[in-house]
Design a protein around this motif. Sequence first.
Motif, PDB file in Angstrom:
ATOM      1  N   VAL A  21      56.496  -0.577  47.554  1.00 30.23           N
ATOM      2  CA  VAL A  21      57.572  -1.099  46.712  1.00 30.23           C
ATOM      3  C   VAL A  21      58.784  -1.385  47.588  1.00 30.23           C
ATOM      4  CG1 VAL A  21      59.127  -0.622  44.789  1.00 30.23           C
ATOM      5  CG2 VAL A  21      56.739   0.138  44.682  1.00 30.23           C
ATOM      6  N   ILE A  22      59.197  -2.640  47.659  1.00 34.93           N
ATOM      7  CA  ILE A  22      60.357  -3.022  48.475  1.00 34.93           C
ATOM      8  C   ILE A  22      61.566  -3.359  47.604  1.00 34.93           C
ATOM      9  CG2 ILE A  22      58.948  -3.807  50.405  1.00 34.93           C
ATOM     10  CD1 ILE A  22      59.362  -6.673  49.415  1.00 34.93           C
ATOM     11  N   LYS A  23      61.351  -3.463  46.300  1.00 35.98           N
ATOM     12  CA  LYS A  23      62.454  -3.704  45.379  1.00 35.98           C
ATOM     13  C   LYS A  23      62.187  -2.932  44.091  1.00 35.98           C
ATOM     14  CE  LYS A  23      65.070  -7.385  43.076  1.00 35.98           C
ATOM     15  NZ  LYS A  23      65.190  -8.840  42.833  1.00 35.98           N
ATOM     16  N   GLY A  24      63.139  -2.092  43.675  1.00 34.07           N
ATOM     17  CA  GLY A  24      62.999  -1.303  42.461  1.00 34.07           C
ATOM     18  C   GLY A  24      62.648   0.145  42.717  1.00 34.07           C
ATOM     19  N   ALA A  25      62.667   0.587  44.003  1.00 33.28           N
ATOM     20  CA  ALA A  25      62.298   1.969  44.323  1.00 33.28           C
ATOM     21  C   ALA A  25      63.276   2.960  43.694  1.00 33.28           C
ATOM     22  CB  ALA A  25      62.243   2.169  45.831  1.00 33.28           C
ATOM     23  N   PHE A  26      64.546   2.597  43.627  1.00 34.44           N
ATOM     24  CA  PHE A  26      65.525   3.521  43.052  1.00 34.44           C
ATOM     25  C   PHE A  26      65.248   3.753  41.565  1.00 34.44           C
ATOM     26  CE2 PHE A  26      69.561   4.404  40.908  1.00 34.44           C
ATOM     27  CZ  PHE A  26      69.968   5.526  41.601  1.00 34.44           C
ATOM     28  N   TYR A  27      64.801   2.700  40.859  1.00 33.33           N
ATOM     29  CA  TYR A  27      64.480   2.860  39.444  1.00 33.33           C
ATOM     30  C   TYR A  27      63.290   3.800  39.262  1.00 33.33           C
ATOM     31  CZ  TYR A  27      63.183   1.784  34.652  1.00 33.33           C
ATOM     32  OH  TYR A  27      62.869   1.892  33.326  1.00 33.33           O
ATOM     33  N   LEU A  28      62.297   3.690  40.152  1.00 32.36           N
ATOM     34  CA  LEU A  28      61.141   4.584  40.075  1.00 32.36           C
ATOM     35  C   LEU A  28      61.555   6.034  40.294  1.00 32.36           C
ATOM     36  CD1 LEU A  28      58.461   2.502  42.019  1.00 32.36           C
ATOM     37  CD2 LEU A  28      58.753   2.715  39.545  1.00 32.36           C
ATOM     38  N   LEU A  29      62.476   6.262  41.241  1.00 31.61           N
ATOM     39  CA  LEU A  29      62.963   7.621  41.466  1.00 31.61           C
ATOM     40  C   LEU A  29      63.669   8.147  40.231  1.00 31.61           C
ATOM     41  CD1 LEU A  29      63.559  10.030  43.355  1.00 31.61           C
ATOM     42  CD2 LEU A  29      65.638   8.826  44.065  1.00 31.61           C
ATOM     43  N   ASP A  60      66.275  -1.058  51.043  1.00 28.64           N
ATOM     44  CA  ASP A  60      66.224  -0.693  49.629  1.00 28.64           C
ATOM     45  C   ASP A  60      64.892  -0.078  49.245  1.00 28.64           C
ATOM     46  OD1 ASP A  60      68.788  -1.590  49.268  1.00 28.64           O
ATOM     47  OD2 ASP A  60      68.184  -3.591  48.581  1.00 28.64           O
ATOM     48  N   ALA A  61      63.897  -0.150  50.135  1.00 33.36           N
ATOM     49  CA  ALA A  61      62.587   0.423  49.821  1.00 33.36           C
ATOM     50  C   ALA A  61      62.581   1.940  50.003  1.00 33.36           C
ATOM     51  CB  ALA A  61      61.515  -0.205  50.702  1.00 33.36           C
ATOM     52  N   LYS A  94      57.502  -5.902  34.774  1.00 34.39           N
ATOM     53  CA  LYS A  94      58.048  -7.255  34.851  1.00 34.39           C
ATOM     54  C   LYS A  94      59.547  -7.279  34.609  1.00 34.39           C
ATOM     55  CE  LYS A  94      53.713  -9.437  33.355  1.00 34.39           C
ATOM     56  NZ  LYS A  94      53.047 -10.235  32.310  1.00 34.39           N
ATOM     57  N   THR A  95      60.010  -6.436  33.667  1.00 32.18           N
ATOM     58  CA  THR A  95      61.443  -6.421  33.329  1.00 32.18           C
ATOM     59  C   THR A  95      62.288  -5.929  34.508  1.00 32.18           C
ATOM     60  OG1 THR A  95      60.919  -6.014  31.012  1.00 32.18           O
ATOM     61  CG2 THR A  95      63.170  -5.529  31.738  1.00 32.18           C
ATOM     62  N   ILE A  96      61.824  -4.874  35.150  1.00 31.71           N
ATOM     63  CA  ILE A  96      62.584  -4.295  36.276  1.00 31.71           C
ATOM     64  C   ILE A  96      62.574  -5.234  37.472  1.00 31.71           C
ATOM     65  CG2 ILE A  96      62.683  -2.344  37.887  1.00 31.71           C
ATOM     66  CD1 ILE A  96      61.261  -0.714  35.674  1.00 31.71           C
ATOM     67  N   GLY A  97      61.494  -5.977  37.626  1.00 29.94           N
ATOM     68  CA  GLY A  97      61.380  -6.873  38.772  1.00 29.94           C
ATOM     69  C   GLY A  97      60.876  -6.160  40.010  1.00 29.94           C
ATOM     70  N   ILE A  98      59.899  -5.258  39.813  1.00 25.63           N
ATOM     71  CA  ILE A  98      59.323  -4.540  40.950  1.00 25.63           C
ATOM     72  C   ILE A  98      58.651  -5.534  41.882  1.00 25.63           C
ATOM     73  CG2 ILE A  98      57.590  -2.844  41.664  1.00 25.63           C
ATOM     74  CD1 ILE A  98      59.861  -1.492  40.348  1.00 25.63           C
ATOM     75  N   GLU A  99      58.932  -5.412  43.171  1.00 27.64           N
ATOM     76  CA  GLU A  99      58.288  -6.242  44.176  1.00 27.64           C
ATOM     77  C   GLU A  99      57.645  -5.343  45.221  1.00 27.64           C
ATOM     78  OE1 GLU A  99      60.875  -9.098  45.909  1.00 27.64           O
ATOM     79  OE2 GLU A  99      61.519  -9.955  43.981  1.00 27.64           O
ATOM     80  N   THR A 100      56.477  -5.728  45.684  1.00 27.02           N
ATOM     81  CA  THR A 100      55.763  -4.949  46.695  1.00 27.02           C
ATOM     82  C   THR A 100      55.601  -5.769  47.964  1.00 27.02           C
ATOM     83  OG1 THR A 100      53.613  -5.648  45.846  1.00 27.02           O
ATOM     84  CG2 THR A 100      54.543  -3.602  44.960  1.00 27.02           C
ATOM     85  N   GLY A 101      55.426  -5.065  49.045  1.00 22.98           N
ATOM     86  CA  GLY A 101      55.244  -5.705  50.335  1.00 22.98           C
ATOM     87  C   GLY A 101      54.493  -4.771  51.257  1.00 22.98           C
ATOM     88  N   TYR A 114      61.747   9.021  50.809  1.00 30.14           N
ATOM     89  CA  TYR A 114      60.446   8.611  50.301  1.00 30.14           C
ATOM     90  C   TYR A 114      60.389   7.097  50.120  1.00 30.14           C
ATOM     91  CZ  TYR A 114      60.044  13.573  49.042  1.00 30.14           C
ATOM     92  OH  TYR A 114      60.021  14.936  49.077  1.00 30.14           O
ATOM     93  N   ILE A 115      59.146   6.595  50.083  1.00 31.62           N
ATOM     94  CA  ILE A 115      58.874   5.246  49.619  1.00 31.62           C
ATOM     95  C   ILE A 115      57.830   5.364  48.503  1.00 31.62           C
ATOM     96  CG2 ILE A 115      59.366   4.185  51.857  1.00 31.62           C
ATOM     97  CD1 ILE A 115      56.279   3.905  52.182  1.00 31.62           C
ATOM     98  N   TYR A 116      57.628   4.289  47.753  1.00 25.44           N
ATOM     99  CA  TYR A 116      56.623   4.279  46.695  1.00 25.44           C
ATOM    100  C   TYR A 116      55.557   3.251  47.042  1.00 25.44           C
ATOM    101  CZ  TYR A 116      59.521   7.120  43.593  1.00 25.44           C
ATOM    102  OH  TYR A 116      60.228   8.147  43.042  1.00 25.44           O
ATOM    103  N   ILE A 117      54.288   3.637  46.829  1.00 17.28           N
ATOM    104  CA  ILE A 117      53.185   2.693  46.994  1.00 17.28           C
ATOM    105  C   ILE A 117      52.464   2.567  45.656  1.00 17.28           C
ATOM    106  CG2 ILE A 117      52.914   3.177  49.452  1.00 17.28           C
ATOM    107  CD1 ILE A 117      50.458   4.844  48.752  1.00 17.28           C
TER     108      ILE A 117
END
Length: 417
Positions: A398-406, A315-316, A52-59, A325-328
Motif C-alpha cells: 500500500v503506497i497510498k492510504g496506509a494511515f487510514y488502514l492504521l 506516505d507508505a 474505492k472510496t478511500i483511494g487505496i493504491e498499491t505498488g 510498518y507498511i501494509y501489504i
Amino acid sequence: MNNNLIARFKINFLFLVSCFLFLTSCGEKKAEEAHEEEKSENEVALTEAQFKTIGIETGSIEMKNLNTVIKANGYTAVPPQNMANVSTLIGGVVKDIYVLEGTFVSKGKTLATIQNLEVTEMQEDYNSAIANIEYLQLEYNRQKTLSDENVNPRKTFQEVKSKLAVEKARAQAAKNKLQALNVSLSGNSSLIPIVSPISGYVGKISITKGAFAETGITLFEVVDNSQMHLDLNVFEKDLGKISVGQEVDFVLTNQSNKSIKGKIFGINKSFSNESKTVAVHAKINPSDAKDLISGMYVAANINITNQTVQALPKDAIVRNGDKYYIYIQEEHQEKSPKTKAEDHKHEEGEAHTEHAEGEEEGHNEIHFKTIEVVPGTTDLGYTEVKFVTTIPNDAKIVIKGAFYLLATSKGGGEHEH
C-alpha cells in the motif's frame, strides 16, 4: 458413617473438577481474545466500497538513488566582524537618540549623542597646543639660524626645541582622544556622537534620553545579516564523513518548513564545551539569509553521498508506537466477523438466506497485513526501507492510504469513509 464420608468426598471431587474446568475455559477464552486482539492490530479488512472510496493504491519496492544524510541541529549566527556592541569611551548624559530598534543604519551613522564637559577641555588643550606649536616653530627656526651662526648660545636653541616637542606631543594626545570619541578637532562643543562601526540593523537599545551612559556598557547592538551562516553540532561518530564543500539542507524548527540550502566552509578542530560534538560552519546563500536573524534554531541534513537503495513513497510508512510498518494486500480473503456471527445464528435456526448474504459480503472484503520495517534516508519524497522479515517479491504494498488502514486497525477509521 463410611457412606457419608464417601458421599462428601465425591461432592468435593466434583466441585474441584468443575472449578478446574471453569478456570481452564476462562484462560482459553482470554488467550483467544488476546490472539484476536493482536490479529486485529496486524490485519485490516475493507469492503470493496471502502477500498474505492478511500483511494487505496498499491505498488512495489523501487530502487532509488537517494542522498545519504547526517542529521544535525544548530542555530544561525553571524561572524564577529558583522556584529557590533556599541559603547562609549567616556561617560555622559544622553542628549539625543536618532534611531529606532530594527532600522537599518550605515557605517558611521550617528546613533545618539551624549554630553560631557571634559570634551571641551580636550578641545581647548588641542587648540592651545596647536597655537603654541605655531609660535615655537617660528622661534625654533630663528634660534636654529642664530645657533648655526654662533650668535646665540646653543642652550637657548635646545630649550626651544624641547618646548616644541612637548607641545607637539600634547597636541597629538588631545587629537587622539577627540578622534577616538568622534569629536571634531575644531570647535568647543561638549557633545559626543555615538556612531555605528558597521552597516546593519539596530538591535537592542539600552539607553534612554536623559540617562547617564557609563563606559563599558553596551548602548546599541548593530547586526549585519548579509554574512549569516550556520553553526551545526555534529557528533564525533559522524565527523569523519564531513568535509568542506558539502551541501546542507536545513529548516527553521520554529518557523515554516521551507528548505534552505547552504554549504560547509569550516570545521572546528576541538569539541564544543563538554559535549562530544564538533561545530561545523555552513554558509547560507545571501538571498536566503536576508529574512533570518541570529540565534534561530535549525534542523539540518548534511548531504554525504548518493547510493541506490530499496525505497517506498514516504506516505507508505506509518508509525505505531516505537515501530514503523507498511501494509501489504493479502491474496486470500476470509469471512468478516459479521459473517461468522450469522453462521452461528444459522446453526441455531436462522434463515439460510441471511447466511448467504453475509457470506457473500465476507468474500467481497479486501485484507491487508502489517509488515515491520526500519526506515532510513528520506529524499525526493521516498524513504529507504529495510525489512525485518522477508516479503514476496510480487507483494502488493500500500503506497497510498496506509494511515487510514492504521486508524481503522485501532478503531478510529471506520467513520472516515
